[in-house]
Write a protein that holds these residues in place. Structure first.
Motif, PDB file in Angstrom:
ATOM      1  N   VAL A  79       5.939  -0.042  38.966  1.00  0.00           N
ATOM      2  CA  VAL A  79       6.417  -1.638  38.993  1.00  0.00           C
ATOM      3  C   VAL A  79       6.288  -2.553  40.309  1.00  0.00           C
ATOM      4  O   VAL A  79       6.086  -1.865  41.396  1.00  0.00           O
ATOM      5  CB  VAL A  79       7.418  -1.964  38.685  1.00  0.00           C
ATOM      6  N   THR A  80       5.559  -4.012  39.876  1.00  0.00           N
ATOM      7  CA  THR A  80       5.447  -4.262  41.165  1.00  0.00           C
ATOM      8  C   THR A  80       5.503  -5.801  41.014  1.00  0.00           C
ATOM      9  O   THR A  80       4.792  -6.151  39.510  1.00  0.00           O
ATOM     10  CB  THR A  80       3.814  -4.407  41.178  1.00  0.00           C
ATOM     11  N   GLY A  81       5.636  -6.936  41.684  1.00  0.00           N
ATOM     12  CA  GLY A  81       6.587  -7.931  41.093  1.00  0.00           C
ATOM     13  C   GLY A  81       6.609  -8.631  42.201  1.00  0.00           C
ATOM     14  O   GLY A  81       5.827  -8.171  43.729  1.00  0.00           O
ATOM     15  N   LEU A  82       6.266  -9.889  42.482  1.00  0.00           N
ATOM     16  CA  LEU A  82       6.287 -10.911  43.443  1.00  0.00           C
ATOM     17  C   LEU A  82       7.546 -12.157  43.624  1.00  0.00           C
ATOM     18  O   LEU A  82       7.655 -12.573  42.822  1.00  0.00           O
ATOM     19  CB  LEU A  82       5.143 -11.162  43.775  1.00  0.00           C
TER      20      LEU A  82
ATOM     21  N   GLY B 265      12.665  -8.636  41.219  1.00  0.00           N
ATOM     22  CA  GLY B 265      12.716  -8.204  39.847  1.00  0.00           C
ATOM     23  C   GLY B 265      12.265  -6.859  39.837  1.00  0.00           C
ATOM     24  O   GLY B 265      13.338  -6.126  38.817  1.00  0.00           O
ATOM     25  N   THR B 266      11.312  -6.506  40.856  1.00  0.00           N
ATOM     26  CA  THR B 266      11.135  -4.889  40.914  1.00  0.00           C
ATOM     27  C   THR B 266      12.573  -4.205  41.638  1.00  0.00           C
ATOM     28  O   THR B 266      12.280  -3.535  41.726  1.00  0.00           O
ATOM     29  CB  THR B 266       9.997  -5.265  41.942  1.00  0.00           C
ATOM     30  N   TRP B 267      13.253  -4.851  42.244  1.00  0.00           N
ATOM     31  CA  TRP B 267      13.567  -4.074  42.890  1.00  0.00           C
ATOM     32  C   TRP B 267      15.198  -3.873  42.739  1.00  0.00           C
ATOM     33  O   TRP B 267      15.630  -2.989  42.212  1.00  0.00           O
ATOM     34  CB  TRP B 267      14.398  -4.850  44.520  1.00  0.00           C
ATOM     35  N   THR B 268      15.335  -4.627  41.332  1.00  0.00           N
ATOM     36  CA  THR B 268      16.386  -4.407  41.036  1.00  0.00           C
ATOM     37  C   THR B 268      16.209  -3.701  39.321  1.00  0.00           C
ATOM     38  O   THR B 268      16.812  -2.789  38.897  1.00  0.00           O
ATOM     39  CB  THR B 268      16.619  -5.718  39.593  1.00  0.00           C
ATOM     40  N   ALA B 269      15.265  -3.886  39.314  1.00  0.00           N
ATOM     41  CA  ALA B 269      14.648  -2.536  38.108  1.00  0.00           C
ATOM     42  C   ALA B 269      14.440  -0.864  38.326  1.00  0.00           C
ATOM     43  O   ALA B 269      14.928  -0.720  37.555  1.00  0.00           O
ATOM     44  CB  ALA B 269      12.917  -2.918  37.920  1.00  0.00           C
TER      45      ALA B 269
ATOM     46  N   GLY C  52      10.155  -9.699  48.316  1.00  0.00           N
ATOM     47  CA  GLY C  52      11.205  -9.982  47.491  1.00  0.00           C
ATOM     48  C   GLY C  52      12.880 -10.299  48.646  1.00  0.00           C
ATOM     49  O   GLY C  52      12.804  -9.906  49.471  1.00  0.00           O
ATOM     50  N   GLY C  53      13.603  -9.463  47.443  1.00  0.00           N
ATOM     51  CA  GLY C  53      15.191  -9.151  48.322  1.00  0.00           C
ATOM     52  C   GLY C  53      16.010  -8.038  47.260  1.00  0.00           C
ATOM     53  O   GLY C  53      15.817  -8.080  46.227  1.00  0.00           O
ATOM     54  N   GLY C  54      16.445  -7.217  47.614  1.00  0.00           N
ATOM     55  CA  GLY C  54      17.439  -6.366  46.680  1.00  0.00           C
ATOM     56  C   GLY C  54      18.449  -6.356  46.967  1.00  0.00           C
ATOM     57  O   GLY C  54      18.729  -6.537  48.773  1.00  0.00           O
TER      58      GLY C  54
END
Length: 401
Positions: free
Chosen positions: A274-277, A283-287, A303-305
């Motif tokens: 999974v990757t995202g920006l 969302g990637t951190w959440t996933a 991102g951030g988490g």
């Protein structure tokens, strides 16, 4: 005065077009060709189909004019190369410079080359081009092919057109999302293939099921032929519904979609990435924090988490990217997570682009703007050099559970 000249030129060319059409001498199609560049989808070529084979060696850029509508006016595009072939592909061969298709390659960094109107959310503009052949050109038998004026008759979107379009209704959450899926060619039923999941940013929310592929290379890069040849894989690009974000609920919908796809395709459960920006970086951190058992590796960008949940992802290989001078998401959002992961022995790798790096990178590619204020926002786009980095591609595919 320039506006009057432009209007007069269009009127004259329109008259010529009508006259030549009456004589039966017209082109069969005029197709705009787009490609996703590091920053956004851009129109980078026009393919003109003629009823006869054209002698490409006798062609030159000054025989044609391409104009793109922006606002209420049409402004010229820069033609960089002209040639002919019989495939219609944007591919030049000095040995076969003849055919029914004439290719006009355009400067992709023209200020009016993009296809987006930026806002909240971003929307894809309705493309409006006028293509003109100004003087007679020669076919392969030496006969003249008369001038024409035409708006585009179609579009072709490189890589994007290779993605299948679907919608998924999650019965558990009663949420419907649009999504695109790339299926590798010549799939061997006896093999399993990785799945790359891309989570777009906040500007691409909606239901058009297109803009999440066109806004940057986060999805299409994995489907490019050069990467598919070495690393054939499935690519999933869901689109977050309007007025929503990659929350736990929407991420759960994506996870349920992944489970559905695993039943339908030969996806390797040990290589789901999974990757995202921006919003998708969060969302990637959440996933991975909420479903750590599902993912083999992750690339969250700007991102951030939740720093209190890093223990859950200690064993997941993660490569984090952020720009020091990001004006939208503070770099501390990534730093704090990376620091905590490093302290507990997590498999984390971190790249922080120094101040000015992202802007220099884009300018080296040819990016330019007539709005200097846009440069202030460029450092947010740390995904642009990231998805262009071959080491990143190789690193991701080397990970397995």
């Amino acid at each position: 005065m320039n506006l009057r000249r432009g209007i007069l030129l269009l009127v004259i060319l329109g008259i010529f077009s009508t006259l030549f059409a009456e004589e039966g001498m017209s082109v069969r199609s005029v197709t705009l060709v787009t490609k996703v560049f590091p920053d956004v989808e851009r129109v980078f070529a026009v393919v003109i189909e003629y009823p006869v084979e054209i002698d490409g060696q006798k062609l030159s850029p000054n025989q044609f004019v391409v104009r793109a509508k922006s606002g209420d006016t049409y402004s010229p595009r820069t033609i960089t190369k002209v040639y002919a072939n019989n495939t219609g592909e944007v591919s030049f061969s000095v040995f076969r410079n003849r055919g029914k298709y004439v290719i006009l390659e355009l400067d992709p960094w023209d200020p009016n080359a993009g296809t987006f109107i930026y806002g909240s959310p971003n929307v894809r503009a309705k493309l409006d081009y006028i293509v003109s052949q100004l003087v007679p050109i020669l076919d392969v038998d030496g006969k003249e092919v008369e001038p024409f004026v035409s708006k585009q008759t179609g579009e072709r979107h490189l890589i994007i057109d290779d993605f299948l379009a679907f919608t998924f209704k999650d019965a558990e959450k009663n949420i419907e999302i649009a999504y695109r899926l790339f299926v590798p060619k010549d799939v061997d039923a006896n093999k399993k293939y990785p799945l790359v999941v891309f989570l777009h940013g906040g500007g691409e929310r909606g239901t058009d099921n297109y803009i999440q592929l066109a806004s940057n290379r986060g999805a299409v890069v994995w489907a490019e032929p050069r990467h598919q040849q070495v690393h054939p894989c499935f690519v999933l690009a869901p689109q977050c519904p309007p007025n929503s974000f990659w929350s736990l609920d929407t991420i759960r919908v994506v996870v349920n979609l992944i489970k559905k796809l695993k039943k339908e395709y030969n996806i390797d459960e040990k290589r789901i990435y999974v990757t995202g920006l921006f919003m998708g970086g969060a969302g990637t951190w959440t996933a991975i924090m909420e479903f750590p058992e599902l993912f083999a590796a992750a690339i969250p960008i700007c991102g951030g988490g939740d720093v209190n949940k890093v223990e859950r992802i200690k064993d997941i290989p993660i490569w984090v990217f952020h720009a020091e001078d990001d004006p939208v998401v503070p770099v501390a959002s990534s730093r704090i997570l990376v620091k905590k992961l490093a302290e507990i022995g997590g498999k984390v790798r971190y790249t922080e682009y120094e101040k000015g790096f992202v802007l220099r990178y884009l300018k080296q590619l040819g990016w330019r703007t007539d709005n200097p204020g846009l440069e202030d926002w460029v450092p947010h786009s740390s995904w642009q050099p990231t998805y262009d980095n071959q080491e990143v591609i190789e690193w991701l595919f080397s990970q397995s559970k």
